[in-house]
Design an enzyme around this catalytic site. Structure first.
Site, PDB file in Angstrom:
ATOM      1  N   GLY A  39       0.672  -1.164   0.174  1.00  0.00           N
ATOM      2  CA  GLY A  39      -0.476   0.101   0.324  1.00  0.00           C
ATOM      3  C   GLY A  39       1.225   1.011  -0.155  1.00  0.00           C
ATOM      4  O   GLY A  39       1.717   0.958   0.235  1.00  0.00           O
ATOM      5  N   GLN A  40       0.448   2.316   0.484  1.00  0.00           N
ATOM      6  CA  GLN A  40       0.808   3.823  -0.391  1.00  0.00           C
ATOM      7  C   GLN A  40       0.009   4.164   1.648  1.00  0.00           C
ATOM      8  O   GLN A  40      -1.085   4.366   1.613  1.00  0.00           O
ATOM      9  CB  GLN A  40       0.474   4.440  -1.029  1.00  0.00           C
ATOM     10  CG  GLN A  40       0.825   5.879  -1.789  1.00  0.00           C
ATOM     11  CD  GLN A  40       2.069   5.915  -1.938  1.00  0.00           C
ATOM     12  OE1 GLN A  40       2.482   4.803  -2.327  1.00  0.00           O
ATOM     13  NE2 GLN A  40       2.935   6.611  -1.256  1.00  0.00           N
ATOM     14  N   PHE A  43       3.340   9.046   3.937  1.00  0.00           N
ATOM     15  CA  PHE A  43       4.402   9.625   3.790  1.00  0.00           C
ATOM     16  C   PHE A  43       5.369   8.878   3.428  1.00  0.00           C
ATOM     17  O   PHE A  43       6.637   8.783   3.085  1.00  0.00           O
ATOM     18  CB  PHE A  43       4.984  10.699   4.373  1.00  0.00           C
ATOM     19  CG  PHE A  43       5.506   9.790   5.868  1.00  0.00           C
ATOM     20  CD1 PHE A  43       6.321   8.756   6.301  1.00  0.00           C
ATOM     21  CD2 PHE A  43       3.988  10.195   6.739  1.00  0.00           C
ATOM     22  CE1 PHE A  43       6.358   8.021   7.925  1.00  0.00           C
ATOM     23  CE2 PHE A  43       4.157   9.206   8.451  1.00  0.00           C
ATOM     24  CZ  PHE A  43       5.297   8.475   8.769  1.00  0.00           C
ATOM     25  N   GLY A  44       4.636   7.073   2.661  1.00  0.00           N
ATOM     26  CA  GLY A  44       5.721   6.517   1.845  1.00  0.00           C
ATOM     27  C   GLY A  44       4.755   5.293   1.786  1.00  0.00           C
ATOM     28  O   GLY A  44       4.127   4.426   2.013  1.00  0.00           O
ATOM     29  N   VAL A  46       5.051   0.738   1.455  1.00  0.00           N
ATOM     30  CA  VAL A  46       4.850  -0.027   2.215  1.00  0.00           C
ATOM     31  C   VAL A  46       4.903  -1.026   1.353  1.00  0.00           C
ATOM     32  O   VAL A  46       4.504  -1.741   0.135  1.00  0.00           O
ATOM     33  CB  VAL A  46       3.593  -0.835   2.968  1.00  0.00           C
ATOM     34  CG1 VAL A  46       4.067  -1.713   4.093  1.00  0.00           C
ATOM     35  CG2 VAL A  46       2.991   1.074   4.219  1.00  0.00           C
ATOM     36  N   LYS A  61       8.220   0.459   5.510  1.00  0.00           N
ATOM     37  CA  LYS A  61       8.020   1.512   4.818  1.00  0.00           C
ATOM     38  C   LYS A  61       8.936   1.926   4.480  1.00  0.00           C
ATOM     39  O   LYS A  61       9.229   2.448   5.299  1.00  0.00           O
ATOM     40  CB  LYS A  61       6.390   1.992   6.270  1.00  0.00           C
ATOM     41  CG  LYS A  61       6.569   3.426   5.216  1.00  0.00           C
ATOM     42  CD  LYS A  61       5.577   4.173   6.974  1.00  0.00           C
ATOM     43  CE  LYS A  61       3.991   3.450   7.012  1.00  0.00           C
ATOM     44  NZ  LYS A  61       3.118   4.960   7.590  1.00  0.00           N
ATOM     45  N   ASP A 154      -6.346  10.520  14.397  1.00  0.00           N
ATOM     46  CA  ASP A 154      -6.699   9.872  12.534  1.00  0.00           C
ATOM     47  C   ASP A 154      -6.385   8.730  13.621  1.00  0.00           C
ATOM     48  O   ASP A 154      -6.741   8.786  12.304  1.00  0.00           O
ATOM     49  CB  ASP A 154      -5.445  10.531  12.389  1.00  0.00           C
ATOM     50  CG  ASP A 154      -5.354  10.368  10.841  1.00  0.00           C
ATOM     51  OD1 ASP A 154      -6.483  10.740  10.027  1.00  0.00           O
ATOM     52  OD2 ASP A 154      -4.893  10.368  10.075  1.00  0.00           O
TER      53      ASP A 154
END
Length: 395
Positions: A39-40, A43-44, A46, A61, A154
Site C-alpha cells: 500500500g501507500q 508519507f511512504g 509499504v 515502510k 487520526d
C-alpha cells in the site's frame, strides 16, 4: 485485565528498537527479500519483505527523508518516537529502523488483511458481534495510549489494519492501530495541556477540534464512535464537504435512519450516543466504553447518569425542583457547564469545550456547589461521589 474475548489488555515492557545505519540503500536487500507492494501510506510506500536469515515476514515502510525544517520531518519523527514507546497487542509493532542518506525504512509487523476501510467496502457492513470485537480491541488500544498521555488524532478505518486475511475465521478481526504521524504526547488532561491544532480526516474529526476552542484526548473517543457507526451501517454518522457544514450536521445529533439499524440492539445505539456526545465533558471515555454491558455481549440499555458531570446535573436539577420556594436558590441554567444537547445553537461558542479536561480540584469544586444547593433532606457527600469521579476523570 482479562477481556471478554480472552485477550489481555496489559502490554509488556517497552522495547529498545534497534536503529541501523546503512551505507547504501542497496545494503537492505542483503538483509531482506522484498515482495509485493502492500500500500501507500501518508508519507511512504509499504512492501512485504522476508528477513533472509530468520525467514520471518515483515512489512517495510520506505520513506524518502524529508527536507530539514519541513512539516514532514515532524510527522516522521512523531511516528518513530511513539512507535518506539508503545507495546500493545492492538498497536502496530515496530521491529527495527534503517537509515540511509536518502531514506528511512520502518520494519513493522506484517498485516495481511489490509485495512478496515477495504474490508467494509467488501462487506458493506459488519454484524454487531463483529463490530463488538473490533471496537473492544480499538478501545483497549486507545486506553493504553491515553494512559501514556498519547493522543492519536487520526483514528479512521484506513489506519486500522487487519493482522490476518479475511478467510482466517475469528482471527480476521485481530486489528492493529497504525499511522501515528499526527499523534502527540501531551502532559495529561489538565487545562494547561489543551491542544488547538486541527488535524486528521474531516468525517472522523471531533467537533471541539473543528471549533478551534481547544481539545484533548476525548477527540479519539469521538473517532471511535464514528468508526463504530460506520461498521454497523456502512455510512458515516455525519457527512458534509465543508467543516462548517459538518459542524451543522453534528449539532443535529446522531440519528439511526439507515435500514441496517433495525437489527442493531438498543445497547449498541446507547453506546454510540455517548461516544458521539457533542460536549466532550459528557462524552464516554475509552475506559468507560470497555466497561459497558454492550462490550461484554449484553443487550441491556444502562440507566442513570453516564459520568460524574451528568450525576451533578441530575442532582442540581432535582434540588432546584425541590427548592423552588426557597429564596436564593440559583437555577440550574446558571451553571457554566451545560450539555450541548441543551444548547444546540450556542454550544460551538461555549467555553464547555474544555470541560472534559477538568482536573480533580475543579470537579470537586463543582461537587461542593452541588452539595451547597441540595435540600436539607439530601445526604449526598463528596465521599459518595469519589468512585464515579475516579472512573470518569482519573484513568
Amino acid at each position: 485485565m482479562t477481556t471478554p474475548f480472552g485477550w489481555s489488555s496489559t502490554g509488556t515492557a517497552e522495547r529498545d528498537v534497534p536503529v541501523i545505519r546503512l551505507k547504501n540503500d542497496s545494503d537492505l536487500t542483503e538483509k531482506y527479500e522484498f515482495g509485493s507492494k502492500l500500500g501507500q501510506g501518508s508519507f511512504g510506500e509499504v512492501y512485504e519483505a522476508t528477513h533472509l536469515e530468520t525467514r520471518t515476514k515483515w512489512a517495510i515502510k520506505m520513506v524518502h527523508r524529508p527536507a530539514p525544517g519541513s512539516k514532514m520531518v515532524e510527522t516522521v519523527d512523531n511516528e518513530i518516537s511513539i512507535l518506539k514507546q508503545v507495546n500493545h497487542a492492538h498497536i502496530i509493532h515496530l521491529e527495527a529502523i534503517y537509515n540511509s542518506a536518502a531514506m528511512i525504512y520502518l520494519v513493522t509487523e506484517l498485516c495481511k488483511g489490509g485495512d478496515l476501510k477495504q474490508l467494509l467496502q467488501q462487506k458493506k457492513s459488519f454484524t454487531e458481534d463483529e463490530t463488538r470485537k473490533i471496537i473492544f480491541s480499538l478501545a483497549d488500544a486507545v486506553v493504553y495510549l491515553h494512559q501514556r498521555n498519547i493522543v492519536h488524532r487520526d483514528l479512521k478505518l484506513e489506519n486500522i489494519l487487519l493482522k490476518n486475511s479475511s478467510n482466517e475465521g475469528d482471527d480476521r478481526f485481530d486489528i492493529k492501530v497504525a499511522d501515528f504521524g499526527l499523534s502527540v504526547k501531551t502532559g495529561g488532561v489538565e487545562i494547561g495541556n489543551i491542544m488547538t491544532e486541527a488535524c486528521g480526516t474531516l468525517i472522523y474529526m471531533a467537533p471541539e477540534m473543528m471549533s478551534g476552542r481547544g481539545y484533548s484526548q476525548w477527540c479519539d473517543v469521538w473517532s471511535i464512535g464514528v468508526i463504530m457507526f460506520m461498521l454497523l451501517c456502512g455510512e458515516p454518522p455525519f457527512v458534509s464537504q465543508t467543516q462548517r457544514g459538518l459542524l451543522k450536521e453534528i449539532m443535529n445529533k446522531v440519528r439511526f435512519t439507515q435500514p441496517a439499524w433495525a437489527s442493531v440492539s438498543g445497547a449498541a445505539k446507547w453506546v454510540l450516543t455517548y461516544l458521539l456526545k457533542v460536549d466532550p465533558a459528557y462524552r464516554m471515555t475509552a475506559r468507560q466504553l470497555l466497561e459497558t454491558p454492550w462490550i461484554a455481549g449484553e443487550h441491556t440499555v444502562p440507566s442513570g447518569p453516564n459520568n460524574v458531570l451528568e450525576m451533578i446535573d441530575q442532582l442540581l436539577e432535582n434540588n432546584t425542583n425541590e427548592n423552588r420556594s426557597y429564596p436564593g436558590t440559583e437555577p440550574v441554567k446558571d451553571w457554566s457547564l451545560i450539555s450541548a444537547e441543551e444548547t444546540p445553537e450556542s454550544s460551538l461558542d461555549h467555553s464547555c469545550w474544555s470541560g472534559a479536561d477538568l482536573g480533580p480540584e475543579a470537579v470537586t469544586e463543582r461537587l461542593k456547589k452541588a452539595h451547597n444547593r441540595k435540600s436539607a433532606h439530601s445526604s449526598l457527600t463528596q465521599q459518595d461521589c469519589r468512585p464515579p469521579l475516579r472512573s470518569a476523570l482519573l484513568e
